[in-house]
Write a protein that holds these residues in place. Structure first.
Motif, PDB file in Angstrom:
ATOM      1  N   GLY A 192      31.425 -20.374   0.647  1.00 21.80           N
ATOM      2  CA  GLY A 192      31.219 -21.391   1.680  1.00 21.80           C
ATOM      3  C   GLY A 192      31.151 -22.783   1.090  1.00 21.80           C
ATOM      4  N   TRP A 193      30.452 -22.922  -0.051  1.00 20.07           N
ATOM      5  CA  TRP A 193      30.391 -24.218  -0.730  1.00 20.07           C
ATOM      6  C   TRP A 193      31.795 -24.650  -1.160  1.00 20.07           C
ATOM      7  CZ3 TRP A 193      31.906 -25.235  -5.745  1.00 20.07           C
ATOM      8  CH2 TRP A 193      31.650 -26.525  -6.195  1.00 20.07           C
ATOM      9  N   GLY A 194      32.564 -23.716  -1.701  1.00 16.47           N
ATOM     10  CA  GLY A 194      33.923 -24.040  -2.136  1.00 16.47           C
ATOM     11  C   GLY A 194      34.806 -24.465  -0.974  1.00 16.47           C
ATOM     12  N   MET A 195      34.656 -23.782   0.149  1.00 15.23           N
ATOM     13  CA  MET A 195      35.447 -24.136   1.321  1.00 15.23           C
ATOM     14  C   MET A 195      35.058 -25.528   1.822  1.00 15.23           C
ATOM     15  SD  MET A 195      35.951 -22.054   4.901  1.00 15.23           S
ATOM     16  CE  MET A 195      34.230 -22.086   5.292  1.00 15.23           C
ATOM     17  N   TYR A 196      33.766 -25.811   1.848  1.00 13.19           N
ATOM     18  CA  TYR A 196      33.284 -27.125   2.286  1.00 13.19           C
ATOM     19  C   TYR A 196      33.837 -28.232   1.388  1.00 13.19           C
ATOM     20  CZ  TYR A 196      30.024 -31.006   2.823  1.00 13.19           C
ATOM     21  OH  TYR A 196      29.476 -32.255   2.988  1.00 13.19           O
ATOM     22  N   LYS A 197      33.715 -28.046   0.071  1.00 10.44           N
ATOM     23  CA  LYS A 197      34.196 -29.060  -0.867  1.00 10.44           C
ATOM     24  C   LYS A 197      35.709 -29.238  -0.767  1.00 10.44           C
ATOM     25  CE  LYS A 197      32.407 -31.045  -3.811  1.00 10.44           C
ATOM     26  NZ  LYS A 197      31.924 -32.422  -3.893  1.00 10.44           N
TER      27      LYS A 197
END
Length: 87
Positions: free
Chosen positions: A66-71
């Protein structure tokens, strides 16, 4: 090299870095899926027989993904904004 092109290059490098940092999350999530649907009780990876560990892998892997998708979405939006302003 123009300022716009150098900023685009920086964003591309950051996107590659995010993809590399996101890879362990995908691996954890994938192993958790394997342990849940295929490998439970199998001798392939014995640690996948622990349901609490599988749930933790889902949690940590999901958070990292999720963090990777957000970034990635933020960087792509910034890249698109820079390119539209440069035209």
């Amino acid at each position: 090299m123009s300022n716009v092109q150098s900023r685009i290059d920086q964003i591309n490098k950051q996107m590659v870095l995010v993809a590399v940092m996101e890879a362990p999350g995908s691996l954890l999530f994938g192993l958790a899926l394997y342990g849940t649907f295929v490998g439970f009780g199998d001798g392939f990876l014995p640690f996948l027989q622990n349901p609490m560990l599988i749930n933790a892998m889902f949690g940590f892997g999901g958070v990292i993904m999720g963090w990777g998708m957000y970034k990635t979405i933020r960087l792509a939006a910034e890249k698109k904004r820079i390119l539209s302003e440069a035209e």
